[in-house]
Write a protein that holds these residues in place. Sequence first.
Motif, PDB file in Angstrom:
ATOM      1  N   GLY A 142       0.806  -1.214   0.000  1.00  0.00           N
ATOM      2  CA  GLY A 142       0.000   0.000   0.000  1.00  0.00           C
ATOM      3  C   GLY A 142       0.839   1.264   0.000  1.00  0.00           C
ATOM      4  N   MET A 143       1.873   1.311   0.851  1.00  0.00           N
ATOM      5  CA  MET A 143       2.709   2.508   0.914  1.00  0.00           C
ATOM      6  C   MET A 143       3.465   2.717  -0.388  1.00  0.00           C
ATOM      7  SD  MET A 143       1.998   3.999   3.668  1.00  0.00           S
ATOM      8  CE  MET A 143       3.132   5.318   3.252  1.00  0.00           C
ATOM      9  N   ARG A 144       3.917   1.622  -1.015  1.00  0.00           N
ATOM     10  CA  ARG A 144       4.640   1.759  -2.284  1.00  0.00           C
ATOM     11  C   ARG A 144       3.736   2.358  -3.355  1.00  0.00           C
ATOM     12  NH1 ARG A 144       9.337  -0.143  -3.908  1.00  0.00           N
ATOM     13  NH2 ARG A 144       9.779  -0.296  -6.131  1.00  0.00           N
ATOM     14  N   ILE A 145       2.490   1.854  -3.429  1.00  0.00           N
ATOM     15  CA  ILE A 145       1.549   2.378  -4.420  1.00  0.00           C
ATOM     16  C   ILE A 145       1.332   3.877  -4.228  1.00  0.00           C
ATOM     17  CG2 ILE A 145      -0.907   2.391  -5.064  1.00  0.00           C
ATOM     18  CD1 ILE A 145      -0.913  -0.617  -4.789  1.00  0.00           C
ATOM     19  N   VAL A 146       1.162   4.275  -2.971  1.00  0.00           N
ATOM     20  CA  VAL A 146       0.898   5.685  -2.673  1.00  0.00           C
ATOM     21  C   VAL A 146       2.138   6.550  -2.882  1.00  0.00           C
ATOM     22  CG1 VAL A 146       0.247   7.317  -0.862  1.00  0.00           C
ATOM     23  CG2 VAL A 146      -0.962   5.135  -1.055  1.00  0.00           C
ATOM     24  N   LEU A 147       3.281   6.065  -2.393  1.00  0.00           N
ATOM     25  CA  LEU A 147       4.494   6.898  -2.431  1.00  0.00           C
ATOM     26  C   LEU A 147       5.050   7.100  -3.839  1.00  0.00           C
ATOM     27  CD1 LEU A 147       6.299   5.634   0.795  1.00  0.00           C
ATOM     28  CD2 LEU A 147       5.398   7.936   0.385  1.00  0.00           C
TER      29      LEU A 147
ATOM     30  N   GLN B 211       3.575   7.566  -6.417  1.00  0.00           N
ATOM     31  CA  GLN B 211       2.782   8.571  -7.128  1.00  0.00           C
ATOM     32  C   GLN B 211       3.170  10.001  -6.752  1.00  0.00           C
ATOM     33  OE1 GLN B 211      -1.511   7.809  -6.994  1.00  0.00           O
ATOM     34  NE2 GLN B 211      -1.104   5.671  -6.556  1.00  0.00           N
ATOM     35  N   GLN B 212       3.978  10.138  -5.700  1.00  0.00           N
ATOM     36  CA  GLN B 212       4.361  11.476  -5.239  1.00  0.00           C
ATOM     37  C   GLN B 212       5.560  11.986  -6.044  1.00  0.00           C
ATOM     38  OE1 GLN B 212       2.120  12.595  -2.962  1.00  0.00           O
ATOM     39  NE2 GLN B 212       1.296  10.509  -3.149  1.00  0.00           N
ATOM     40  N   ASP B 213       5.468  13.216  -6.508  1.00  0.00           N
ATOM     41  CA  ASP B 213       6.560  13.735  -7.333  1.00  0.00           C
ATOM     42  C   ASP B 213       7.828  14.028  -6.534  1.00  0.00           C
ATOM     43  OD1 ASP B 213       5.800  16.007  -5.972  1.00  0.00           O
ATOM     44  OD2 ASP B 213       5.054  17.066  -7.743  1.00  0.00           O
ATOM     45  N   TRP B 214       7.718  13.987  -5.200  1.00  0.00           N
ATOM     46  CA  TRP B 214       8.894  14.252  -4.362  1.00  0.00           C
ATOM     47  C   TRP B 214       9.600  12.968  -3.911  1.00  0.00           C
ATOM     48  CZ3 TRP B 214       7.957  11.971   0.318  1.00  0.00           C
ATOM     49  CH2 TRP B 214       6.615  11.854   0.711  1.00  0.00           C
TER      50      TRP B 214
ATOM     51  N   ILE C 104      -0.755  10.468   6.221  1.00  0.00           N
ATOM     52  CA  ILE C 104       0.505   9.788   6.527  1.00  0.00           C
ATOM     53  C   ILE C 104       1.582  10.186   5.526  1.00  0.00           C
ATOM     54  CG2 ILE C 104       1.651   7.540   6.656  1.00  0.00           C
ATOM     55  CD1 ILE C 104      -0.970   6.399   7.787  1.00  0.00           C
ATOM     56  N   VAL C 105       1.207  10.260   4.256  1.00  0.00           N
ATOM     57  CA  VAL C 105       2.155  10.684   3.220  1.00  0.00           C
ATOM     58  C   VAL C 105       2.639  12.110   3.488  1.00  0.00           C
ATOM     59  CG1 VAL C 105       2.357  11.299   0.783  1.00  0.00           C
ATOM     60  CG2 VAL C 105       1.361   9.104   1.435  1.00  0.00           C
ATOM     61  N   GLU C 106       1.719  12.974   3.880  1.00  0.00           N
ATOM     62  CA  GLU C 106       2.099  14.359   4.200  1.00  0.00           C
ATOM     63  C   GLU C 106       3.072  14.390   5.375  1.00  0.00           C
ATOM     64  OE1 GLU C 106       0.161  18.645   5.592  1.00  0.00           O
ATOM     65  OE2 GLU C 106      -1.098  16.860   5.485  1.00  0.00           O
ATOM     66  N   ALA C 107       2.818  13.540   6.382  1.00  0.00           N
ATOM     67  CA  ALA C 107       3.706  13.482   7.543  1.00  0.00           C
ATOM     68  C   ALA C 107       5.095  12.999   7.136  1.00  0.00           C
ATOM     69  CB  ALA C 107       3.109  12.559   8.606  1.00  0.00           C
ATOM     70  N   ILE C 108       5.162  11.995   6.253  1.00  0.00           N
ATOM     71  CA  ILE C 108       6.448  11.501   5.756  1.00  0.00           C
ATOM     72  C   ILE C 108       7.209  12.635   5.066  1.00  0.00           C
ATOM     73  CG2 ILE C 108       7.573   9.953   4.091  1.00  0.00           C
ATOM     74  CD1 ILE C 108       5.229   7.986   4.571  1.00  0.00           C
ATOM     75  N   HIS C 109       6.511  13.369   4.224  1.00  0.00           N
ATOM     76  CA  HIS C 109       7.150  14.466   3.498  1.00  0.00           C
ATOM     77  C   HIS C 109       7.652  15.545   4.452  1.00  0.00           C
ATOM     78  CE1 HIS C 109       6.951  17.964   0.449  1.00  0.00           C
ATOM     79  NE2 HIS C 109       8.045  17.251   0.228  1.00  0.00           N
TER      80      HIS C 109
END
Length: 201
Positions: A21-26, A28-31, A115-120
């Motif tokens: 799940g995290m791989r699929i989401v991450l 997709q992030q341009d950063w 969660i993605v925002e927190a990682i960034h």
Amino acid sequence: MTQRGKLTVLVVDDHDIVHWGMRIVLVQQDWVERCLPATTGAEAEERARRYRPHVALIDLFVGDEAGTDIARRVRAAHPATRVLLVSGAGRISATAARAAGAAGFVTKDRSAAEIVEAIHRVGTGDDVFDTPVTPSSQRLTAREREVLELVAAGLTNAEIAAQLKLSPNTVKEHASSMFRKLGARNRADAVQRAQRLGVLA
């Protein structure tokens, strides 16, 4: 950050579905430059040393290992790696998380976007900790907290009234006020929100 301003993210968890799940989401992030999986502390340590990730997302419990111990090992392998602890069962105080070298902690009941925002944010230098108690929950009265604890224990309003020696209508009023302050829709939602906010253990 890399020259292109992208981050390498290390995900440390013993559940395949989390990595998937995290791989699929991450990706997709341009950063995000790269998403690395690790299922044990040893793997996390080796990949931190080899790939030098900018940020590591580490579950609070990885198999029989404590995420705080893994965080220390990752930071020892590559001190520049910033750590975000995450958990679906259990919490950790900001003080304890920082003592382990983490720059943040969030719960898995947050949305994927949060969660993605927190990682960034952690990867770019911010500290991110779930607020343990909101201003509204701080305003719960002692009686409302008692009702909340008994709701969490599964008691009905009638049972709560009997235990607290109150009328059912009074219990209903306390419960309604408590729901409103927590922003909850129903009993289950109130318990979940209270646990996430640290109002309930």
